[in-house]
Design a protein around this motif. Sequence first.
Motif, PDB file in Angstrom:
ATOM      1  N   MET A  17       0.641  -1.241  -0.063  1.00 42.47           N
ATOM      2  CA  MET A  17      -0.129   0.058  -0.066  1.00 42.47           C
ATOM      3  C   MET A  17       0.709   1.321   0.144  1.00 42.47           C
ATOM      4  O   MET A  17       0.539   2.292  -0.736  1.00 42.47           O
ATOM      5  CB  MET A  17      -0.909  -0.101   1.228  1.00 42.47           C
ATOM      6  N   GLY A  18       1.752   1.411   0.729  1.00 42.60           N
ATOM      7  CA  GLY A  18       2.699   2.502   0.839  1.00 42.60           C
ATOM      8  C   GLY A  18       3.382   2.746  -0.234  1.00 42.60           C
ATOM      9  O   GLY A  18       3.394   3.795  -1.025  1.00 42.60           O
ATOM     10  N   CYS A  19       4.394   1.847  -0.986  1.00 43.88           N
ATOM     11  CA  CYS A  19       5.159   1.747  -2.079  1.00 43.88           C
ATOM     12  C   CYS A  19       4.265   1.888  -3.150  1.00 43.88           C
ATOM     13  O   CYS A  19       4.595   2.661  -4.152  1.00 43.88           O
ATOM     14  CB  CYS A  19       6.031   0.646  -2.177  1.00 43.88           C
ATOM     15  N   GLY A  20       3.194   1.075  -3.314  1.00 42.55           N
ATOM     16  CA  GLY A  20       2.189   1.196  -4.161  1.00 42.55           C
ATOM     17  C   GLY A  20       1.508   2.788  -4.517  1.00 42.55           C
ATOM     18  O   GLY A  20       1.474   2.981  -5.703  1.00 42.55           O
ATOM     19  N   SER A  21       1.524   3.289  -3.377  1.00 41.54           N
ATOM     20  CA  SER A  21       0.799   4.704  -3.445  1.00 41.54           C
ATOM     21  C   SER A  21       1.672   5.652  -4.108  1.00 41.54           C
ATOM     22  O   SER A  21       1.555   6.599  -4.918  1.00 41.54           O
ATOM     23  CB  SER A  21       0.313   5.337  -2.141  1.00 41.54           C
ATOM     24  N   ALA A  22       3.123   5.350  -3.892  1.00 38.76           N
ATOM     25  CA  ALA A  22       4.195   6.192  -4.338  1.00 38.76           C
ATOM     26  C   ALA A  22       4.354   5.813  -6.000  1.00 38.76           C
ATOM     27  O   ALA A  22       4.384   6.912  -6.817  1.00 38.76           O
ATOM     28  CB  ALA A  22       5.645   5.877  -3.686  1.00 38.76           C
ATOM     29  N   PHE A  45       1.179   5.159   4.033  1.00 36.25           N
ATOM     30  CA  PHE A  45       1.739   4.287   5.079  1.00 36.25           C
ATOM     31  C   PHE A  45       1.326   4.203   6.405  1.00 36.25           C
ATOM     32  O   PHE A  45       1.028   3.176   7.121  1.00 36.25           O
ATOM     33  CB  PHE A  45       3.390   4.772   5.045  1.00 36.25           C
ATOM     34  N   GLY A  46       0.991   5.564   6.842  1.00 37.95           N
ATOM     35  CA  GLY A  46       0.208   5.512   8.019  1.00 37.95           C
ATOM     36  C   GLY A  46      -1.018   4.733   8.237  1.00 37.95           C
ATOM     37  O   GLY A  46      -1.328   3.989   9.304  1.00 37.95           O
ATOM     38  N   LEU A  47      -1.936   4.861   7.468  1.00 46.50           N
ATOM     39  CA  LEU A  47      -3.136   4.175   7.417  1.00 46.50           C
ATOM     40  C   LEU A  47      -2.967   2.715   7.164  1.00 46.50           C
ATOM     41  O   LEU A  47      -3.695   1.846   7.859  1.00 46.50           O
ATOM     42  CB  LEU A  47      -3.935   4.662   6.403  1.00 46.50           C
ATOM     43  N   SER A  48      -1.894   2.200   6.576  1.00 48.60           N
ATOM     44  CA  SER A  48      -1.467   0.733   6.513  1.00 48.60           C
ATOM     45  C   SER A  48      -1.140   0.219   7.725  1.00 48.60           C
ATOM     46  O   SER A  48      -1.730  -0.897   8.108  1.00 48.60           O
ATOM     47  CB  SER A  48      -0.298   0.527   5.437  1.00 48.60           C
ATOM     48  N   GLY A 170       0.328   4.822  13.978  1.00 54.60           N
ATOM     49  CA  GLY A 170       0.007   4.990  12.508  1.00 54.60           C
ATOM     50  C   GLY A 170       0.090   6.670  12.186  1.00 54.60           C
ATOM     51  O   GLY A 170       0.814   6.979  11.303  1.00 54.60           O
ATOM     52  N   LEU A 171      -0.662   7.456  12.982  1.00 54.64           N
ATOM     53  CA  LEU A 171      -0.252   8.750  12.673  1.00 54.64           C
ATOM     54  C   LEU A 171       1.086   9.290  12.854  1.00 54.64           C
ATOM     55  O   LEU A 171       1.518  10.329  12.273  1.00 54.64           O
ATOM     56  CB  LEU A 171      -1.363   9.508  13.585  1.00 54.64           C
ATOM     57  N   THR A 172       1.912   8.893  13.981  1.00 50.17           N
ATOM     58  CA  THR A 172       3.246   9.228  14.017  1.00 50.17           C
ATOM     59  C   THR A 172       3.895   8.986  12.471  1.00 50.17           C
ATOM     60  O   THR A 172       4.786   9.658  12.135  1.00 50.17           O
ATOM     61  CB  THR A 172       3.888   8.609  15.128  1.00 50.17           C
ATOM     62  N   LEU A 173       3.877   7.741  11.977  1.00 52.23           N
ATOM     63  CA  LEU A 173       4.283   7.358  10.732  1.00 52.23           C
ATOM     64  C   LEU A 173       3.927   8.233   9.630  1.00 52.23           C
ATOM     65  O   LEU A 173       4.800   8.649   8.777  1.00 52.23           O
ATOM     66  CB  LEU A 173       3.931   5.950  10.316  1.00 52.23           C
ATOM     67  N   VAL A 174       2.687   8.750   9.687  1.00 49.55           N
ATOM     68  CA  VAL A 174       2.434   9.935   8.804  1.00 49.55           C
ATOM     69  C   VAL A 174       3.398  11.135   8.795  1.00 49.55           C
ATOM     70  O   VAL A 174       3.664  11.756   8.063  1.00 49.55           O
ATOM     71  CB  VAL A 174       0.674  10.144   9.028  1.00 49.55           C
TER      72      VAL A 174
END
Length: 236
Positions: A17-22, A45-48, A170-174
């Motif tokens: 999801m993260g790399c796919g979004s990029a 990434f964060g939502l994942s 998750g929000l910290t990762l965002v």
Amino acid sequence: MKKYLAECIGTFVLTLMGCGSAIFAGIGVGTTGYGISTLGVAFAFGLSVIAMAYTIGNISGCHINPAITLGVWANGRMKSSEAAGYMVSQVIGAIIASAILFLLVHTGNEKGVLAIFNDTTTTGANSFLEGNLVPAFIAEFIFTFIFVLVVLGTTDEKKGAGAFAGLAIGLTLVLVHIACIPITGTSVNPARSIGPAIFAAIEGNVVPLGQLWLFIVAPMLGALCSSAVWNCLKKD
């Protein structure tokens, strides 16, 4: 084995999801108008992480990141053999996700699915510009330190955030991605970097593989420092 499978699946989802979004939505708009910007990739990434935290958290703790596993191990919360199993499972999950992204990019019509884009990555690999070794190392070290510190704090048995831990993590990762994407593309996760780097090399771009050591060493050192600091903070 359920814990290892959960970590493999969780890291698979994070990388996909993260790399796919990029890759497909693109940090840059390209010619399609589909670009979701740095903020969009950061939230992917964060939502994942949030999704996986509430899916596999009760099974494995949802580390889905060797740096987190190292921090948890250094904090005395898991055995060495279990930590090693987690890390191997996480890397496998990231490689599988990267393989699927590679197939999505390189199969289909003869031009490839990304032919409509003109300024986006094709693997989601982390890298830094020549001459930026020091800022890249500092960024990956510091942002991993912050991220793992939040993980250790929110999941602490006595001082943690309980059911809200997954949301906080998750929000910290965002936040980490928003700040760090312009510097390194943001790793703070060796597994997430290993998978895409392998397939970037298969494409002929060996730069991410040559720089991979930084995306392993800096996050791991940051995690160890987080563990030491949290041990001090949690003392009464």
